[in-house]
Design a protein around this motif. Structure first.
Motif, short mmCIF file in Angstrom:
data_model
loop_
_atom_site.label_atom_id
_atom_site.label_comp_id
_atom_site.label_asym_id
_atom_site.label_seq_id
_atom_site.Cartn_x
_atom_site.Cartn_y
_atom_site.Cartn_z
N LYS A 187 -98.07 -50.52 -103.70
CA LYS A 187 -97.09 -49.87 -102.82
C LYS A 187 -96.52 -50.75 -101.96
CE LYS A 187 -99.76 -45.93 -102.44
NZ LYS A 187 -100.87 -44.86 -101.55
N ASN A 204 -95.08 -50.99 -98.05
CA ASN A 204 -95.14 -50.58 -96.90
C ASN A 204 -93.85 -50.50 -96.11
OD1 ASN A 204 -95.67 -50.25 -94.26
ND2 ASN A 204 -97.49 -51.23 -94.06
N ALA A 229 -95.34 -56.71 -97.43
CA ALA A 229 -95.15 -55.32 -97.58
C ALA A 229 -95.71 -54.62 -98.64
CB ALA A 229 -93.70 -55.23 -97.19
#
Lengths: 376, 277
Positions: free
Chosen positions: B33, B35, B110
């Protein structure tokens, strides 16, 4: 195809077979119980690996492809590729001992996992489901252990040119070793009980027998060769990394049957655990701290000194050789990787003649082929 | 054999509680993922992503070996305008190599691995959205050029840890009895006719699950056989037969290299329970 006699019939099996299997075509000639001839056809899975490798953008992308030629031998294959590239750049002596020990550690961990999985398949082929399920459970535990520390169940993405990509501490290594040790101890308990199961052992003995002469004629590799009295183990014959210091004994059986191959695998599990123990002791002795402390600075690479690089690694099923040449500044345009399965398939097709059809599954499982590696 | 029956009972139940509970093992990964809040790809001082003239940081995008990351889609997602935004990380291409995570770790942190089942498995159109199967589910597997890791993961579903039999899911040797066809591998030319032959023998209603990055996009082998059409997988294949497959059959994309047994089990359970929406 061999000459047909009255009552003989041909039938094909594949390329899509029962269960979850890789695609390969078997053509049998049989008179019912006895198998007279076997023709094996490859080529259903060709992925044009050589050109795929040449098209990649950097060396690490090539590592990712090499790992995925045969996913079950990902670490050994990437190790042979990395050793060949390091040989090309003259880096072989610059790799820190601790990184070499780490590579040995994971190569042996992969061997243990593959052998345990094969023991599970062999138990299933002789229809004893309980030990098969137990072995499969412990193989799963090993994969979960790998993913916890290395983010990959199949040891992919660990090797890189100049070392090991994952950052591990001594505590991590100790934890991995203790977990592997406990898993191997549990597996050895099952093996002990399995050796007392007559129906299992009787079906393995004398099944798929090959003699030393035939094994030599077909240049048998790995477990198959060791079961027929030949020792081609590169860790002993031509030591790489720090295998020369481990003083390994050859695990050799002379009968050449499925039982001998089974016994070689069992012997190698114990041997690999002792190598893991040695690796951990050496890491402690060398005051290993973190993997990142030992990375080779790639900027220090000397100008190209060789025309080609060569590397090899002994996987669970035999040697994997890698030849790299034609470096264009970013990748090698010519990479040849040789797995042991090509030779072993030829030997299998020969050795399976005049055996019982019922034993075909046991015989095939005891070789533990990877079609993907033979058909790249 | 009584000896092994006794030992089997002594061994005890080792199965996970999944799907009742998400009791995944330590280190379980189902997706990667990004962010958007932490990501430094856009100049956040510019107000909106459109005003940002150029990307500030594209290290993950450049590091990705399968071109799975497109940070322009991250801008669309953050903006929240119009239709559902494309994801910055195309799960169908991701092989979990972790290079993007390494590239970002020292800059913004991130990108990370995630445990959520969020890989867009319902990305294809479905001809039949009803619950198709009343009782157990029978699965047929076909290998069209894989490395063997996907097969090992499917086989793992039979081990006592996942034990898919307890959920009424079985591997069948014959396509005639199958409800689901699990496809692994790059979809080689030689396996193409064989695949359609197997598919024709599976009665409808049926599902086709493209398991792993290889049958979806070709994975790391995308560049192979350039003269002969390439190892492109099925998603971006323009052959009429394959287009027809997507139009007429329930095709499900199950990405990653190799997909975790939990992910495969999750998809099979969704099919069995008719939970695809």
């Amino acid at each position: 195809m061999q000459k047909k006699f009255l009552g003989d019939y041909e039938f094909i099996w594949g390329p899509v077979r029962k269960g979850v299997n890789e695609s390969i075509l078997y053509e049998f000639l049989s008179s019912g119980e006895e198998l007279h001839n076997l023709d094996i056809t490859f080529g259903y899975k060709k992925r044009d690996v050589r050109n795929v490798l040449a098209e990649k953008g950097n060396l690490y992308e090539q590592v990712l492809v090499v790992e995925r030629i045969s996913g079950l031998h990902a670490f050994s294959a990437s190790l042979s590729y990395c050793l060949s590239v390091e040989n090309f750049f003259g880096l072989a002596d610059k790799i820190h001992k601790n990184l070499q020990i780490l590579r040995m550690f994971f190569a042996e961990a992969e061997r243990i996992r593959n052998h345990i999985e094969n023991l599970s398949e062999i138990a299933e082929s002789t229809y004893i489901q309980v030990p098969s399920a137990m072995y499969a459970y412990y193989a799963e535990m090993l994969k979960q252990l790998f993913v916890k520390f290395l983010n990959s169940r199949y040891l992919m993405g660990i090797n890189m040119i100049g070392g090991v990509r994952k950052n591990l501490s001594l505590n991590d290594m100790e934890f991995i070793f203790n977990s592997v040790k406990s898993i191997v101890n549990s597996v050895q308990e099952i093996i002990k009980k399995n050796m007392e199961t007559k129906s299992h052992i009787d079906r393995l003995k004398t099944t798929g027998k090959i003699d030393m002469k035939t094994a030599k004629r077909f240049c048998a590799k790995g477990v198959v060769a060791k079961s027929a009295g030949i020792n081609p183990d590169l860790r002993i014959k031509r030591p790489y990394l720090l295998y020369g210091d481990t003083k390994l004994n050859s695990i050799i059986f002379n009968d050449g049957d499925a039982f001998s191959r089974y016994m070689v695998r069992i012997g190698e599990i114990t041997q690999s655990l002792s190598i893991l123990d040695y690796c951990l002791e050496m890491l402690k002795k060398n005051r290993f701290n973190n993997t990142s402390d030992y990375f080779v600075n790639m900027k220090e690479i000397d100008e190209r000194t060789k025309k080609h690089g060569f590397g090899y690694a002994e996987s669970s099923e035999g040697p994997i050789f890698c030849y790299a040449a034609d470096f264009d500044g970013s990748v090698f345009k010519k990479i040849n990787i040789k797995y042991p399965f090509g030779n072993n398939y030829k030997l299998f097709a020969c050795g399976v003649k005049n055996t019982m059809m019922m034993d075909f599954n046991i015989n095939e499982t005891s070789y533990n082929f990877s079609v993907a590696a033979a058909d790249k | 054999m009584a000896f092994w029956t006794y030992n089997g009972l002594k061994f005890g139940i080792k199965s996970v509680k999944f799907p009742k509970e998400n009791d995944f093992y330590d280190g379980f990964i189902s997706s990667v993922k990004i962010n958007g809040q932490k990501c430094l790809s856009q100049d956040k001082t510019a107000g909106s992503p459109e005003k940002s003239s150029e990307f500030q940081c594209r290290k993950c995008e450049l590091a990705c070996p399968t071109k799975a990351i497109n940070l322009k889609n991250l801008a669309g997602g953050e903006n929240g305008k119009g239709a559902p935004a494309l994801k910055p990380l195309d799960a169908n291409r991701c092989i979990f190599c972790g290079l993007c995570i390494d590239a970002c770790s020292n800059i913004a942190g991130a990108i990370s691995y995630s445990k959520d089942f969020d890989f867009g498995i319902a990305s294809q159109p479905y001809a039949d959205k009803r619950k198709a199967f009343k009782k157990s589910l029978f699965v047929k597997h076909i290998d069209t050029g894989s490395c063997g890791a996907c097969e090992a993961e499917i086989n793992a579903l039979n081990n006592p840890y996942y034990n898919m039999h307890r959920l009424g899911i079985f591997i069948t040797p014959s396509p005639r009895f199958a409800d689901v066809l699990l496809v692994t591998g790059t979809f080689t030319k030689k396996m193409s006719d064989i695949f359609f032959n197997v598919l024709d023998n599976i009665p409808k209603p049926r599902y086709v699950v493209l398991t792993g990055s290889c049958p979806l996009t070709g994975g790391v082998f995308e560049n192979g056989f350039k003269d002969g059409g390439g190892n492109k997988g099925l998603l971006f294949n323009n052959e009429s037969e394959i287009k027809k497959l997507f139009e007429e059959d329930n095709v499900i994309a199950l990405p990653h290299c190799p997909p975790n047994p939990f992910e495969i089990l999750n998809v099979l359970l969704l099919i069995k329970n008719g939970d695809f929406k």
